[in-house]
Design a protein around this motif. Structure first.
Motif, PDB file in Angstrom:
ATOM      1  N   VAL A  48       0.851  -1.188   0.000  1.00 54.75           N
ATOM      2  CA  VAL A  48       0.000   0.000   0.000  1.00 54.75           C
ATOM      3  C   VAL A  48       0.882   1.231   0.000  1.00 54.75           C
ATOM      4  N   THR A  49       0.584   2.163  -0.884  1.00 48.58           N
ATOM      5  CA  THR A  49       1.421   3.359  -0.880  1.00 48.58           C
ATOM      6  C   THR A  49       0.676   4.530  -0.272  1.00 48.58           C
ATOM      7  N   LEU A  50       1.499   5.453   0.160  1.00 50.80           N
ATOM      8  CA  LEU A  50       1.032   6.693   0.728  1.00 50.80           C
ATOM      9  C   LEU A  50       1.655   7.754  -0.163  1.00 50.80           C
ATOM     10  N   VAL A  51       0.799   8.419  -0.935  1.00 50.14           N
ATOM     11  CA  VAL A  51       1.322   9.391  -1.893  1.00 50.14           C
ATOM     12  C   VAL A  51       0.937  10.781  -1.427  1.00 50.14           C
ATOM     13  N   GLY A  52       1.870  11.701  -1.537  1.00 49.55           N
ATOM     14  CA  GLY A  52       1.564  13.070  -1.147  1.00 49.55           C
ATOM     15  C   GLY A  52       2.782  13.939  -1.340  1.00 49.55           C
ATOM     16  N   ARG A  53       2.531  15.219  -1.504  1.00 57.46           N
ATOM     17  CA  ARG A  53       3.664  16.096  -1.799  1.00 57.46           C
ATOM     18  C   ARG A  53       4.514  16.338  -0.529  1.00 57.46           C
ATOM     19  N   ARG A 161      18.260  -5.324   6.019  1.00 60.63           N
ATOM     20  CA  ARG A 161      18.384  -5.332   7.472  1.00 60.63           C
ATOM     21  C   ARG A 161      17.065  -5.713   8.154  1.00 60.63           C
ATOM     22  N   VAL A 162      15.958  -5.124   7.693  1.00 58.55           N
ATOM     23  CA  VAL A 162      14.689  -5.470   8.345  1.00 58.55           C
ATOM     24  C   VAL A 162      14.180  -6.832   7.891  1.00 58.55           C
ATOM     25  N   LEU A 163      14.603  -7.278   6.709  1.00 57.25           N
ATOM     26  CA  LEU A 163      14.211  -8.624   6.281  1.00 57.25           C
ATOM     27  C   LEU A 163      14.942  -9.678   7.103  1.00 57.25           C
ATOM     28  N   ARG A 164      16.200  -9.381   7.437  1.00 53.13           N
ATOM     29  CA  ARG A 164      16.961 -10.309   8.270  1.00 53.13           C
ATOM     30  C   ARG A 164      16.395 -10.360   9.691  1.00 53.13           C
ATOM     31  N   MET A 165      15.783  -9.240  10.109  1.00 55.85           N
ATOM     32  CA  MET A 165      15.091  -9.217  11.398  1.00 55.85           C
ATOM     33  C   MET A 165      13.871 -10.118  11.367  1.00 55.85           C
ATOM     34  N   GLY A 166      13.297 -10.234  10.182  1.00 55.07           N
ATOM     35  CA  GLY A 166      12.059 -10.993  10.058  1.00 55.07           C
ATOM     36  C   GLY A 166      10.825 -10.134  10.260  1.00 55.07           C
ATOM     37  N   SER A 167      10.939  -8.848   9.951  1.00 58.45           N
ATOM     38  CA  SER A 167       9.785  -7.961  10.099  1.00 58.45           C
ATOM     39  C   SER A 167       8.645  -8.428   9.211  1.00 58.45           C
ATOM     40  N   ARG A 168       7.417  -8.299   9.711  1.00 58.17           N
ATOM     41  CA  ARG A 168       6.232  -8.707   8.943  1.00 58.17           C
ATOM     42  C   ARG A 168       5.503  -7.510   8.355  1.00 58.17           C
ATOM     43  N   LEU A 169       5.952  -6.336   8.733  1.00 57.54           N
ATOM     44  CA  LEU A 169       5.404  -5.112   8.138  1.00 57.54           C
ATOM     45  C   LEU A 169       6.587  -4.201   7.852  1.00 57.54           C
ATOM     46  N   LEU A 170       6.697  -3.773   6.603  1.00 58.70           N
ATOM     47  CA  LEU A 170       7.797  -2.875   6.265  1.00 58.70           C
ATOM     48  C   LEU A 170       7.262  -1.465   6.047  1.00 58.70           C
ATOM     49  N   LEU A 171       7.881  -0.519   6.727  1.00 62.83           N
ATOM     50  CA  LEU A 171       7.541   0.879   6.521  1.00 62.83           C
ATOM     51  C   LEU A 171       8.670   1.478   5.681  1.00 62.83           C
ATOM     52  N   LEU A 172       8.409   1.682   4.415  1.00 61.82           N
ATOM     53  CA  LEU A 172       9.466   2.160   3.516  1.00 61.82           C
ATOM     54  C   LEU A 172       9.239   3.634   3.204  1.00 61.82           C
ATOM     55  N   ASP A 173      10.194   4.463   3.592  1.00 58.56           N
ATOM     56  CA  ASP A 173      10.038   5.905   3.384  1.00 58.56           C
ATOM     57  C   ASP A 173      10.828   6.356   2.149  1.00 58.56           C
ATOM     58  N   LEU A 203       4.300   1.817   1.816  1.00 64.43           N
ATOM     59  CA  LEU A 203       5.339   2.462   1.026  1.00 64.43           C
ATOM     60  C   LEU A 203       5.015   3.935   0.826  1.00 64.43           C
ATOM     61  N   VAL A 204       5.907   4.795   1.305  1.00 68.02           N
ATOM     62  CA  VAL A 204       5.751   6.226   1.054  1.00 68.02           C
ATOM     63  C   VAL A 204       6.461   6.552  -0.250  1.00 68.02           C
ATOM     64  N   GLU A 205       5.769   7.165  -1.159  1.00 64.13           N
ATOM     65  CA  GLU A 205       6.390   7.450  -2.460  1.00 64.13           C
ATOM     66  C   GLU A 205       5.980   8.801  -3.036  1.00 64.13           C
ATOM     67  N   GLN A 206       6.914   9.435  -3.693  1.00 63.13           N
ATOM     68  CA  GLN A 206       6.550  10.599  -4.507  1.00 63.13           C
ATOM     69  C   GLN A 206       6.704  10.248  -5.979  1.00 63.13           C
ATOM     70  N   ASN A 207       7.419   9.140  -6.210  1.00 66.19           N
ATOM     71  CA  ASN A 207       7.593   8.649  -7.571  1.00 66.19           C
ATOM     72  C   ASN A 207       6.368   7.805  -7.921  1.00 66.19           C
ATOM     73  N   VAL A 208       5.399   8.485  -8.509  1.00 63.23           N
ATOM     74  CA  VAL A 208       4.087   7.875  -8.707  1.00 63.23           C
ATOM     75  C   VAL A 208       4.136   6.721  -9.699  1.00 63.23           C
ATOM     76  N   LYS A 209       4.977   6.889 -10.691  1.00 68.59           N
ATOM     77  CA  LYS A 209       5.098   5.837 -11.702  1.00 68.59           C
ATOM     78  C   LYS A 209       5.601   4.550 -11.053  1.00 68.59           C
ATOM     79  N   PHE A 210       6.605   4.720 -10.222  1.00 68.75           N
ATOM     80  CA  PHE A 210       7.155   3.570  -9.511  1.00 68.75           C
ATOM     81  C   PHE A 210       6.081   2.971  -8.599  1.00 68.75           C
ATOM     82  N   ALA A 211       5.387   3.837  -7.869  1.00 69.46           N
ATOM     83  CA  ALA A 211       4.360   3.363  -6.943  1.00 69.46           C
ATOM     84  C   ALA A 211       3.341   2.489  -7.661  1.00 69.46           C
ATOM     85  N   SER A 212       2.950   2.913  -8.873  1.00 68.47           N
ATOM     86  CA  SER A 212       1.899   2.170  -9.563  1.00 68.47           C
ATOM     87  C   SER A 212       2.399   0.838 -10.124  1.00 68.47           C
ATOM     88  N   THR A 213       3.704   0.634 -10.158  1.00 71.26           N
ATOM     89  CA  THR A 213       4.200  -0.654 -10.632  1.00 71.26           C
ATOM     90  C   THR A 213       4.261  -1.706  -9.523  1.00 71.26           C
TER      91      THR A 213
END
Ligand SMILES: Nc1ncnc2c1ncn2[C@@H]1O[C@H](COP(=O)(O)OP(=O)(O)OP(=O)(O)O)[C@@H](O)[C@H]1O
Ligand SMILES: [Mg+2]
Lengths: 248, 289
Positions: A48-53, A161-173, A203-213
């Motif tokens: 899920v992305t969070l889009v905003g300026r 690093r967070v995958l090696r932790m075994g996180s089940r939710l990733l907050l990507l800024d 996923l926080v994104e400003q790159n909308v094209k990337f977000a939609s992929t």
């Protein structure tokens, strides 16, 4: 875990698994309110992305989920449990993995130490071997100071690093920020791979094209409010209109 | 040439006190975010404790070295538990003021009990006199202090770089908040790290006792120079603290030799230069604006 394409999770999905649910969250810096009544949910295996300026409040939202920003009202629950006043380290141990906007790589730790610093919090966490297999460059550079890596490599390291932790939710800024297209593409691949393992990604994104992929759903944030929530198809067909609306 | 070597040795031995103490200051600042103003007073307390142990219990330098270090660790633990801890959530300025207050109290307590004149302390047995190497004559004790403090710095360095605890301390020193967000319970390390930092200041005090005037005020000048060391090395940098500690010791020694009254000034000129060229210090991380 199957992929979700629907805009809203069903009731059964909500009841089971590692779901992030934010309800009527408001956040302040001193007197200034930067988030107002934000509600959102992320299911396991969903991106899920969070889009905003700039300044919309995206980072503040992630920091609030992580427990780093404490001046908040409303509720944040993870895996069915309300986080309340839980400390950031307790949240991390509960499976929330933070990849900050500055990547957060330690200069005084080697690449390998950056990877092994966090505790392993989940039995199906990536092993160090798996990480190195996926990111050979991290293996090559394992004894280098973390910040001697290129921007793209640091981004991979922060995610590994967070995958090696075994996180089940990733907050990507904003993981794609300032990176070359080929590296952004690689990050997209990793996100899809993580998703296939049933991990939830916000996923926080400003790159909308990337977000939609990569994303299943999107929340549009403007001046600290969720102004729109829509699935990827709707997002793609209305991209221009939405961006204009957001002023991006 | 012989003079050069002598000043270098003198510089390394004073530098040793600075390096050990700055190392303590750096880990405390890194992990707790506290600028411990009382570090100079703890150094003084270490030196005074060594003289008191000798006077009251007849325990000499070799016993004082581990014993005072341990006592200062306990003192640091108590200080953190009883006082510093309560202010950690507030603006760092409060703990700066608290430790400033602690300094005044400690200095006055020592003055009240032991007066203002210097307490005598002998160079330990076996380290008196000088070693003559042709035209070169070196103080045995300075040689010992130089080697010993380099060894202690190395041991601390090994602890910090080769162990998991060290890794956590380094990470938290660099960015405590981020470490928390990565699942590290930084709070658990706060008390031992504070005690450890204070213990290093106390150890420096014991080492200083045989060739510095031991009195209640010996820490007040020390802390000023120590802050210069920290600024030069880079606030929060462990390697920076050690390197800058020895560097400032050398500047002070050569300053005293060639520009007597200006030796202190030289330290601050060095500090100003470093800040002009690298605002974050020699090993500090440049903050992105
Ligand atoms: N530490 C702070 N103190 C005061 N105000 C802050 C602080 N951090 C952020 N803000 C303000 O809060 C608002 C939201 O900031 P935030 O960093 O969450 O936005 P963002 O959407 O992540 O922006 P960007 O795209 O630039 O990263 C902005 O108006 C910002 O100026
Ligand atoms: Mg941001």
């Amino acid at each position: 875990m199957s992929e979700r394409a629907t805009a809203q999770p069903t009731a059964t999905e909500r009841a089971s698994g590692d779901v992030l649910a934010v309800e009527s969250l408001s956040a302040w810096y001193g007197e200034a309110r930067v988030l107002t009544d934000v509600s959102l949910a992320v299911q396991p295996g969903e991106v899920v992305t969070l889009v905003g300026r700039n300044g919309a409040g995206k980072t503040t939202l992630l920091r609030s989920i992580m427990g780093l920003h404490r001046h908040v009202e409303g509720t944040i629950s993870w895996g069915g449990r309300e986080l309340g006043k839980a400390s950031p380290d307790a949240r991390a141990k509960a499976g929330i993995g933070w990849v900050p906007d500055d990547r957060g790589i330690y200069a005084s730790l080697s690449v390998a130490e950056n990877l092994t610093l966090p505790p392993v919090v989940n039995k199906d966490a990536w092993t160090l071997e798996q990480v190195y297999e996926q990111f050979p460059v991290l293996h090559e550079r394992r004894d280098f100071p973390g910040t001697k890596l290129s921007g793209g490599e640091q981004q991979m390291l922060a995610m590994a690093r967070v995958l090696r932790m075994g996180s089940r939710l990733l907050l990507l800024d904003e993981p794609s920020e300032g990176l070359a297209p080929v590296i952004v593409q690689r990050i997209g691949e990793i996100i899809r791979q993580i998703k296939a393992q049933g991990v939830a990604v916000l996923l926080v994104e400003q790159n909308v094209k990337f977000a939609s992929t990569v994303a299943d759903r999107h929340y549009l944030l403007a001046q600290g409010r969720v102004v729109e929530s829509l699935d990827n198809d709707a997002f793609q067909s209305r991209t221009t209109e939405l961006l204009e609306y957001l002023g991006m | 040439m012989t003079a050069f070597i002598q000043y270098t040795l003198q510089g390394l031995s004073t530098g040793g006190f600075y390096a050990l103490s700055a190392l303590g200051l750096a880990v405390i600042f890194g992990v707790l975010g506290v600028v411990n103003f009382s570090h100079g007073a703890c150094y003084m307390l270490g030196a005074v404790a060594a003289t008191v142990l000798l006077d009251t219990l007849g325990l000499g330098f070799w016993a004082a070295l581990p014993l005072v270090t341990l006592l200062m660790f306990v003192f640091g633990v108590l200080m953190e538990r009883l006082l510093v801890r309560w202010l950690l959530k507030l603006d760092p300025l409060y703990n700066f003021l608290l430790t400033f207050g602690i300094t005044l109290v400690l200095v006055d307590l020592v003055k009240r009990r032991y007066g203002v004149s210097s307490l005598p302390y002998q160079v330990p047995a076996g380290l008196e006199g000088r070693i003559d190497l042709g035209s070169l004559s070196l103080s045995r004790y300075q040689l010992f202090v130089s080697v010993f403090s380099v060894l202690v710095c190395l041991a601390v360095w090994m602890l910090l770089t080769k162990t998991r605890i060290g890794m956590i301390v380094r990470a938290s020193t660099e960015d405590a908040e981020r470490s928390r967000a990565l699942g590290i319970n930084v709070g658990r390390w706060v008390t031992p790290v504070f005690g450890f930092g204070i213990a290093l200041a106390g150890l420096a005090g014991v080492l200083a006792a045989p060739f510095r005037a031991v009195n209640a005020d010996m820490g007040s000048n020390f802390i000023i120079v120590l802050f210069a060391v920290v600024v030069i090395g880079g606030l929060g940098s462990i390697l920076g603290a050690v390197v800058a500690g020895f560097l400032v010791g050398l500047v002070e020694a050569f300053g005293q030799a060639y520009a007597d009254r200006f030796s202190q000034v030289l330290i601050f000129v060095l500090m100003a230069l470093v800040v002009l060229i690298r605002p974050a210090g020699l090993f500090g991380k440049e903050e992105a604006a």
